[in-house]
Scaffold this motif. Structure first.
Motif, PDB file in Angstrom:
ATOM      1  N   ALA A   1      91.669  28.575 -53.343  1.00 41.06           N
ATOM      2  CA  ALA A   1      92.484  27.370 -53.575  1.00 41.06           C
ATOM      3  C   ALA A   1      92.524  27.071 -55.073  1.00 41.06           C
ATOM      4  O   ALA A   1      91.998  26.047 -55.519  1.00 41.06           O
ATOM      5  CB  ALA A   1      91.920  26.193 -52.790  1.00 41.06           C
TER       6      ALA A   1
ATOM      7  N   CYS B   1      85.860  21.958 -59.281  1.00 39.86           N
ATOM      8  CA  CYS B   1      86.758  21.338 -58.308  1.00 39.86           C
ATOM      9  C   CYS B   1      87.329  20.024 -58.825  1.00 39.86           C
ATOM     10  O   CYS B   1      86.611  19.246 -59.466  1.00 39.86           O
ATOM     11  CB  CYS B   1      86.009  21.047 -57.004  1.00 39.86           C
ATOM     12  SG  CYS B   1      85.228  22.481 -56.255  1.00 39.86           S
ATOM     13  N   LEU B   2      88.579  19.798 -58.505  1.00 40.44           N
ATOM     14  CA  LEU B   2      89.155  18.475 -58.755  1.00 40.44           C
ATOM     15  C   LEU B   2      88.562  17.525 -57.740  1.00 40.44           C
ATOM     16  O   LEU B   2      88.255  17.900 -56.609  1.00 40.44           O
ATOM     17  CB  LEU B   2      90.666  18.527 -58.625  1.00 40.44           C
ATOM     18  CG  LEU B   2      91.412  19.327 -59.677  1.00 40.44           C
ATOM     19  CD1 LEU B   2      92.898  19.373 -59.344  1.00 40.44           C
ATOM     20  CD2 LEU B   2      91.174  18.777 -61.067  1.00 40.44           C
ATOM     21  N   SER B   3      88.418  16.274 -58.112  1.00 37.76           N
ATOM     22  CA  SER B   3      87.907  15.264 -57.192  1.00 37.76           C
ATOM     23  C   SER B   3      88.814  15.169 -55.981  1.00 37.76           C
ATOM     24  O   SER B   3      90.046  15.232 -56.129  1.00 37.76           O
ATOM     25  CB  SER B   3      87.840  13.917 -57.913  1.00 37.76           C
ATOM     26  OG  SER B   3      87.332  12.937 -57.071  1.00 37.76           O
ATOM     27  N   PRO B   4      88.276  15.019 -54.774  1.00 34.59           N
ATOM     28  CA  PRO B   4      89.121  14.861 -53.600  1.00 34.59           C
ATOM     29  C   PRO B   4      90.102  13.712 -53.803  1.00 34.59           C
ATOM     30  O   PRO B   4      89.733  12.661 -54.321  1.00 34.59           O
ATOM     31  CB  PRO B   4      88.140  14.557 -52.465  1.00 34.59           C
ATOM     32  CG  PRO B   4      86.848  15.121 -52.944  1.00 34.59           C
ATOM     33  CD  PRO B   4      86.853  14.987 -54.437  1.00 34.59           C
TER      34      PRO B   4
ATOM     35  N   ASP C   1      79.180  22.825 -56.398  1.00 33.47           N
ATOM     36  CA  ASP C   1      80.548  22.363 -56.627  1.00 33.47           C
ATOM     37  C   ASP C   1      80.484  21.324 -57.725  1.00 33.47           C
ATOM     38  O   ASP C   1      79.832  20.283 -57.566  1.00 33.47           O
ATOM     39  CB  ASP C   1      81.153  21.739 -55.359  1.00 33.47           C
ATOM     40  CG  ASP C   1      81.468  22.773 -54.287  1.00 33.47           C
ATOM     41  OD1 ASP C   1      81.685  23.938 -54.634  1.00 33.47           O
ATOM     42  OD2 ASP C   1      81.484  22.406 -53.100  1.00 33.47           O
TER      43      ASP C   1
ATOM     44  N   GLY D   1      94.536  25.864 -57.177  1.00 33.87           N
ATOM     45  CA  GLY D   1      95.107  24.612 -57.648  1.00 33.87           C
ATOM     46  C   GLY D   1      94.157  23.426 -57.499  1.00 33.87           C
ATOM     47  O   GLY D   1      94.351  22.388 -58.127  1.00 33.87           O
ATOM     48  N   LYS D   2      93.115  23.591 -56.670  1.00 32.63           N
ATOM     49  CA  LYS D   2      92.164  22.506 -56.421  1.00 32.63           C
ATOM     50  C   LYS D   2      90.740  22.873 -56.802  1.00 32.63           C
ATOM     51  O   LYS D   2      89.917  22.003 -57.042  1.00 32.63           O
ATOM     52  CB  LYS D   2      92.183  22.127 -54.939  1.00 32.63           C
ATOM     53  CG  LYS D   2      93.495  21.540 -54.495  1.00 32.63           C
ATOM     54  CD  LYS D   2      93.432  21.141 -53.043  1.00 32.63           C
ATOM     55  CE  LYS D   2      94.789  20.585 -52.646  1.00 32.63           C
ATOM     56  NZ  LYS D   2      94.718  19.732 -51.501  1.00 32.63           N
ATOM     57  N   CYS D   3      90.442  24.158 -56.831  1.00 29.30           N
ATOM     58  CA  CYS D   3      89.071  24.593 -57.032  1.00 29.30           C
ATOM     59  C   CYS D   3      89.077  26.007 -57.600  1.00 29.30           C
ATOM     60  O   CYS D   3      89.847  26.845 -57.147  1.00 29.30           O
ATOM     61  CB  CYS D   3      88.345  24.573 -55.687  1.00 29.30           C
ATOM     62  SG  CYS D   3      86.588  24.826 -55.785  1.00 29.30           S
TER      63      CYS D   3
ATOM     64  N   LEU E   1      90.968  21.468 -64.461  1.00 27.92           N
ATOM     65  CA  LEU E   1      90.473  22.781 -64.033  1.00 27.92           C
ATOM     66  C   LEU E   1      90.581  23.828 -65.138  1.00 27.92           C
ATOM     67  O   LEU E   1      89.652  24.597 -65.358  1.00 27.92           O
ATOM     68  CB  LEU E   1      91.248  23.263 -62.800  1.00 27.92           C
ATOM     69  CG  LEU E   1      90.886  22.623 -61.473  1.00 27.92           C
ATOM     70  CD1 LEU E   1      91.860  23.077 -60.385  1.00 27.92           C
ATOM     71  CD2 LEU E   1      89.463  22.982 -61.082  1.00 27.92           C
TER      72      LEU E   1
END
Length: 122
Positions: free
Chosen positions: A99, A117-120, A73, A101-103, A79
Motif C-alpha cells: 500500500a 505510515c500515514l496516520s489513519p 509502524d 500510498g499509505k505505508c 511518506l
C-alpha cells in the motif's frame, strides 16, 4: 486496569552500535547505555535496545523464512520525506509495497522490516 506498560523494545542484530545509531537518528533518541553486547537508545516514551546475538540472521519479508517476528509502524506526515531520510540513514526500501500510498515498507540496517505510515484517516 493495566499492571504494566511497554518500557523497552529489544531487537537482535550483529552490530548493536550501528543499529542503535540508525534508530537514534531516525527517531530522535540518545544512547543511554552501551556495552560490546548491547546499545540502548532512550526515546520519548520507551527504550529501544539493539543486542548482538551469535549467528544473527535477518528476517525475510514477505516470504517469512526466517520469520520477521516483529516490526514497527512509524507514523509520519510525509511518506516521501520520511522514506528519503530513513534511506539516507541506512535503511533500504522493500521491493514489495502492498500500500505505497499509505505505508512504505523498509528494512533497517540489520534487516528488520519496519513501516512508515500515514496516520489513519490522513
Amino acid at each position: 486496569m493495566a499492571v504494566a506498560h511497554l518500557g523497552s523494545i529489544t531487537v537482535d542484530c550483529d552490530d548493536p552500535t550501528a543499529l542503535a545509531a540508525f534508530w537514534a537518528e531516525l527517531l530522535g533518541g540518545a544512547t543511554v547505555a552501551s556495552t560490546e553486547k548491547f546499545v540502548s537508545v532512550k526515546l520519548p516514551h520507551l527504550v529501544l535496545t539493539a543486542i548482538r546475538v551469535p549467528d544473527y540472521r535477518p528476517p525475510s519479508w514477505p516470504d517469512e523464512a526466517p520469520p520477521k517476528q516483529i516490526h514497527l509502524d512509524l507514523v509520519v506526515s510525509d511518506l516521501d520525506e520520511a522514506q528519503r531520510h530513513a534511506v539516507d540513514l541506512g535503511a533500504r526500501l522493500a521491493e514489495d509495497q502492498p500500500a505505497p500510498g499509505k505505508c512504505r515498507v523498509l528494512f533497517d540496517p540489520a534487516g528488520h522490516p519496519f513501516c512508515l505510515c500515514l496516520s489513519p484517516g490522513a
